[in-house]
Write a protein that holds these residues in place. Sequence first.
Motif, PDB file in Angstrom:
ATOM      1  N   SER A  18      -2.226 -22.917  -6.673  1.00  0.00           N
ATOM      2  CA  SER A  18      -1.992 -22.328  -7.997  1.00  0.00           C
ATOM      3  C   SER A  18      -2.857 -21.088  -8.233  1.00  0.00           C
ATOM      4  CB  SER A  18      -2.270 -23.359  -9.087  1.00  0.00           C
ATOM      5  OG  SER A  18      -3.653 -23.673  -9.115  1.00  0.00           O
ATOM      6  N   LEU A  19      -3.749 -20.795  -7.311  1.00  0.00           N
ATOM      7  CA  LEU A  19      -4.683 -19.667  -7.399  1.00  0.00           C
ATOM      8  C   LEU A  19      -5.604 -19.757  -8.618  1.00  0.00           C
ATOM      9  CD1 LEU A  19      -2.411 -16.695  -6.251  1.00  0.00           C
ATOM     10  CD2 LEU A  19      -4.090 -17.959  -4.905  1.00  0.00           C
ATOM     11  N   LEU A  61     -11.226 -15.026  -5.171  1.00  0.00           N
ATOM     12  CA  LEU A  61     -10.124 -15.667  -5.886  1.00  0.00           C
ATOM     13  C   LEU A  61      -9.295 -14.636  -6.659  1.00  0.00           C
ATOM     14  CD1 LEU A  61      -8.619 -18.236  -6.753  1.00  0.00           C
ATOM     15  CD2 LEU A  61     -10.335 -18.517  -8.567  1.00  0.00           C
ATOM     16  N   ILE A  62      -9.971 -13.733  -7.333  1.00  0.00           N
ATOM     17  CA  ILE A  62      -9.261 -12.703  -8.099  1.00  0.00           C
ATOM     18  C   ILE A  62      -8.489 -11.786  -7.159  1.00  0.00           C
ATOM     19  CG2 ILE A  62      -9.554 -10.719  -9.643  1.00  0.00           C
ATOM     20  CD1 ILE A  62     -11.971 -12.273 -10.860  1.00  0.00           C
ATOM     21  N   LEU A  63      -9.068 -11.457  -6.017  1.00  0.00           N
ATOM     22  CA  LEU A  63      -8.342 -10.649  -5.029  1.00  0.00           C
ATOM     23  C   LEU A  63      -7.071 -11.360  -4.585  1.00  0.00           C
ATOM     24  CD1 LEU A  63     -11.344  -9.292  -2.946  1.00  0.00           C
ATOM     25  CD2 LEU A  63      -9.721  -7.908  -4.264  1.00  0.00           C
ATOM     26  N   ALA A  64      -7.159 -12.665  -4.357  1.00  0.00           N
ATOM     27  CA  ALA A  64      -5.976 -13.433  -3.949  1.00  0.00           C
ATOM     28  C   ALA A  64      -4.921 -13.402  -5.052  1.00  0.00           C
ATOM     29  CB  ALA A  64      -6.365 -14.878  -3.621  1.00  0.00           C
ATOM     30  N   ARG A  65      -5.343 -13.628  -6.291  1.00  0.00           N
ATOM     31  CA  ARG A  65      -4.387 -13.636  -7.413  1.00  0.00           C
ATOM     32  C   ARG A  65      -3.670 -12.303  -7.559  1.00  0.00           C
ATOM     33  NH1 ARG A  65      -5.118 -17.831 -11.466  1.00  0.00           N
ATOM     34  NH2 ARG A  65      -4.328 -16.480 -13.104  1.00  0.00           N
ATOM     35  N   ASN A  66      -4.359 -11.232  -7.220  1.00  0.00           N
ATOM     36  CA  ASN A  66      -3.802  -9.886  -7.354  1.00  0.00           C
ATOM     37  C   ASN A  66      -3.285  -9.324  -6.034  1.00  0.00           C
ATOM     38  OD1 ASN A  66      -4.301  -8.819 -10.249  1.00  0.00           O
ATOM     39  ND2 ASN A  66      -6.162  -9.933  -9.709  1.00  0.00           N
ATOM     40  N   ARG A  67      -3.227 -10.173  -5.013  1.00  0.00           N
ATOM     41  CA  ARG A  67      -2.739  -9.794  -3.684  1.00  0.00           C
ATOM     42  C   ARG A  67      -3.409  -8.504  -3.177  1.00  0.00           C
ATOM     43  NH1 ARG A  67       0.668 -13.230  -1.948  1.00  0.00           N
ATOM     44  NH2 ARG A  67       1.471 -11.924  -0.263  1.00  0.00           N
ATOM     45  N   LYS A 137     -11.151  -0.397  -0.229  1.00  0.00           N
ATOM     46  CA  LYS A 137     -10.193  -1.477   0.000  1.00  0.00           C
ATOM     47  C   LYS A 137     -10.145  -1.843   1.482  1.00  0.00           C
ATOM     48  CE  LYS A 137      -5.421  -2.914  -0.736  1.00  0.00           C
ATOM     49  NZ  LYS A 137      -4.103  -2.538  -1.301  1.00  0.00           N
ATOM     50  N   ALA A 138     -10.146  -0.861   2.348  1.00  0.00           N
ATOM     51  CA  ALA A 138     -10.112  -1.131   3.785  1.00  0.00           C
ATOM     52  C   ALA A 138     -11.351  -1.902   4.233  1.00  0.00           C
ATOM     53  CB  ALA A 138      -9.993   0.178   4.564  1.00  0.00           C
ATOM     54  N   VAL A 139     -12.499  -1.573   3.676  1.00  0.00           N
ATOM     55  CA  VAL A 139     -13.732  -2.284   4.015  1.00  0.00           C
ATOM     56  C   VAL A 139     -13.645  -3.737   3.542  1.00  0.00           C
ATOM     57  CG1 VAL A 139     -16.214  -2.425   3.530  1.00  0.00           C
ATOM     58  CG2 VAL A 139     -15.173  -0.216   4.067  1.00  0.00           C
ATOM     59  N   PRO A 150      -7.572 -16.115   4.047  1.00  0.00           N
ATOM     60  CA  PRO A 150      -6.185 -16.204   4.541  1.00  0.00           C
ATOM     61  C   PRO A 150      -5.327 -15.015   4.105  1.00  0.00           C
ATOM     62  CG  PRO A 150      -6.503 -17.689   2.694  1.00  0.00           C
ATOM     63  CD  PRO A 150      -7.840 -17.088   2.991  1.00  0.00           C
ATOM     64  N   LEU A 151      -5.581 -13.864   4.721  1.00  0.00           N
ATOM     65  CA  LEU A 151      -4.906 -12.624   4.323  1.00  0.00           C
ATOM     66  C   LEU A 151      -3.387 -12.738   4.396  1.00  0.00           C
ATOM     67  CD1 LEU A 151      -7.190  -9.918   5.944  1.00  0.00           C
ATOM     68  CD2 LEU A 151      -6.709 -10.196   3.513  1.00  0.00           C
ATOM     69  N   ALA A 152      -2.856 -13.420   5.387  1.00  0.00           N
ATOM     70  CA  ALA A 152      -1.408 -13.538   5.531  1.00  0.00           C
ATOM     71  C   ALA A 152      -0.775 -14.200   4.312  1.00  0.00           C
ATOM     72  CB  ALA A 152      -1.063 -14.331   6.782  1.00  0.00           C
ATOM     73  N   ASP A 153      -1.515 -15.063   3.634  1.00  0.00           N
ATOM     74  CA  ASP A 153      -0.990 -15.776   2.468  1.00  0.00           C
ATOM     75  C   ASP A 153      -1.150 -15.002   1.155  1.00  0.00           C
ATOM     76  OD1 ASP A 153      -0.392 -17.934   4.128  1.00  0.00           O
ATOM     77  OD2 ASP A 153      -2.304 -18.914   3.712  1.00  0.00           O
TER      78      ASP A 153
END
Length: 157
Positions: A18-19, A61-67, A137-139, A150-153
């Motif tokens: 659910s992020l 977590l916030i990075l994941a939520r915002n892809r 962002k690249a760093v 889990p970047l792929a997700d």
Amino acid sequence: MRPEVFKMIDRVVSIDPSLDTIHCQGLVPQESSIFEGHFPGHPIMPGVLLIEAMAQTTGWLILARNRFERMPFLASVKEAKLRTFVLPGANLDLYSKIEHEGSGYVVVKTEAKLDGKQICSADLSFRVLPWPEGKMKAVVLKVAEHVSFPLADYADA
């Protein structure tokens, strides 16, 4: 954990589907320049770095939520409680749970545990903004690989 360069997270353990929550780990180094003055003869992890570790946990977590399309910046620390000393070699479990999100802000409850016991906690707020110009962002994406994110997700990058 490399506190001298503010890399506090060694591994992203899990992100719930659910992020809303995340679990990370950070191993406090046995030796570090931060212990030279904190404190001579009795090294302990500075409380401000424990809060930073909880903030970085939330950041993932916030990075994941915002892809990875927007970046979180720590905006406030409230209700921070430091309950005990953290010694070199401690393996910290760090958790964060989103309480509210809106108007470009995210509010969370976060905690650090040692051997299953809560050692510190805080309510944190983050401002979520576009990435600054340049290579930031690249760093961050490269660090994500290093901490088993889990970047792929969770990343369109």
